[in-house]
Structure formats: structure tokens, C-alpha cells
Motif scaffolding. Structure first.
Motif, short mmCIF file in Angstrom:
data_model
loop_
_atom_site.label_atom_id
_atom_site.label_comp_id
_atom_site.label_asym_id
_atom_site.label_seq_id
_atom_site.Cartn_x
_atom_site.Cartn_y
_atom_site.Cartn_z
N UNK A 1 31.32 45.73 27.80
CA UNK A 1 31.63 44.64 28.71
C UNK A 1 31.97 45.21 30.09
N UNK A 2 31.43 44.60 31.11
CA UNK A 2 31.65 45.05 32.48
C UNK A 2 32.99 44.54 33.00
N UNK A 3 33.69 45.41 33.71
CA UNK A 3 34.96 45.02 34.32
C UNK A 3 34.72 44.03 35.45
N UNK A 4 35.56 43.01 35.51
CA UNK A 4 35.52 42.03 36.59
C UNK A 4 36.81 42.16 37.37
N UNK A 5 36.69 42.29 38.70
CA UNK A 5 37.86 42.46 39.55
C UNK A 5 37.79 41.51 40.73
N UNK A 6 38.97 41.08 41.18
CA UNK A 6 39.09 40.27 42.39
C UNK A 6 39.93 41.06 43.38
N UNK A 7 39.43 41.21 44.59
CA UNK A 7 40.16 41.92 45.65
C UNK A 7 40.10 41.11 46.94
N UNK A 59 42.88 33.98 40.97
CA UNK A 59 43.47 35.21 41.50
C UNK A 59 43.67 35.14 43.01
N UNK A 60 42.74 34.53 43.72
CA UNK A 60 42.88 34.39 45.17
C UNK A 60 44.07 33.49 45.51
N UNK A 61 44.20 32.39 44.80
CA UNK A 61 45.30 31.47 45.07
C UNK A 61 46.64 32.05 44.66
N UNK A 62 46.68 32.81 43.58
CA UNK A 62 47.94 33.47 43.18
C UNK A 62 48.37 34.46 44.25
N UNK A 63 47.41 35.21 44.79
CA UNK A 63 47.73 36.17 45.85
C UNK A 63 48.21 35.45 47.10
N UNK A 64 47.53 34.36 47.46
CA UNK A 64 47.92 33.59 48.64
C UNK A 64 49.31 33.00 48.46
N UNK A 65 49.60 32.47 47.29
CA UNK A 65 50.92 31.90 47.02
C UNK A 65 52.00 32.98 47.09
N UNK A 66 51.71 34.16 46.57
CA UNK A 66 52.67 35.27 46.59
C UNK A 66 52.99 35.72 48.01
#
Length: 100
Positions: A1-7, A59-66
Motif C-alpha cells: 500500500x502506498x503512503x498518503x501524506x498531506x502537507x 487534515x488541511x482544516x485541522x491544521x488551519x484550526x490549530x
């Protein structure tokens, strides 16, 4: 399985989701003092139907909220995600609809 990442790519003003080394999609944003405006989200057709848009939004929204910034969802996908999911710590300012 290929790793999926959000940056977060601040240089291009977007969050990117990759499967392995391949860019699968992105969520563009515009930062203003105290707020982050999500303006467009896109997933490459080759990667659609795999739940990547939801993972990217989460993940984008969690980062924005943080960050403490107010989230302004101009992007229809991000707006829909926020209406159907809780994002811990998110402060949301819904944009006014033009002509309403």
C-alpha cells in the motif's frame, strides 16, 4: 500500500495530498491576517473515488484550526465538508452569498 501524506505548501498557498511521490490533489488557500480562505480543491481524476478529497480536507482544516486562524470556506467542497464534519477547534466564518 502506498503512503498518503498531506502537507502545507506555503510557497504555492495550498495543501497537497500525495500518494507516494505523486501529487494526487490540492486545496488552495489565501491567508489574510487572522484568517485562511479556502478557495479551490481538486483531486486528479486518476485518484478520484479513493477518499483522498476527504482526507485532504480533514487534515488541511485541522491544521488551519490549530493555527488559530478563522476558516472562510469559499471552496464548495470545503464548505460541504465543514457542514457534515466536526473540525475540533475550528472557528468558521461563512462567506456571504452574493446577490442574496
Amino acid at each position: 500500500m502506498t503512503d498518503t501524506t498531506v502537507t502545507r505548501n506555503d510557497e504555492l498557498s495550498r495543501y497537497e495530498i500525495r500518494t507516494g511521490d505523486t501529487l494526487a490533489g490540492f486545496a488552495e488557500f489565501d491567508r489574510r491576517p487572522g484568517e485562511i480562505r479556502f478557495i479551490h480543491t481538486e483531486v486528479d481524476p486518476a485518484f478520484q473515488g479513493q477518499g483522498l478529497a476527504g482526507q485532504l480536507a480533514a487534515e488541511a482544516l485541522a491544521d488551519a484550526a490549530a493555527s488559530g486562524d478563522v476558516i472562510v470556506p469559499f471552496c464548495p467542497y470545503i464548505a460541504k465538508y465543514l457542514r457534515t464534519h466536526d473540525v475540533e477547534g475550528a472557528e468558521i466564518r461563512w462567506p456571504e452569498r452574493r446577490g442574496a
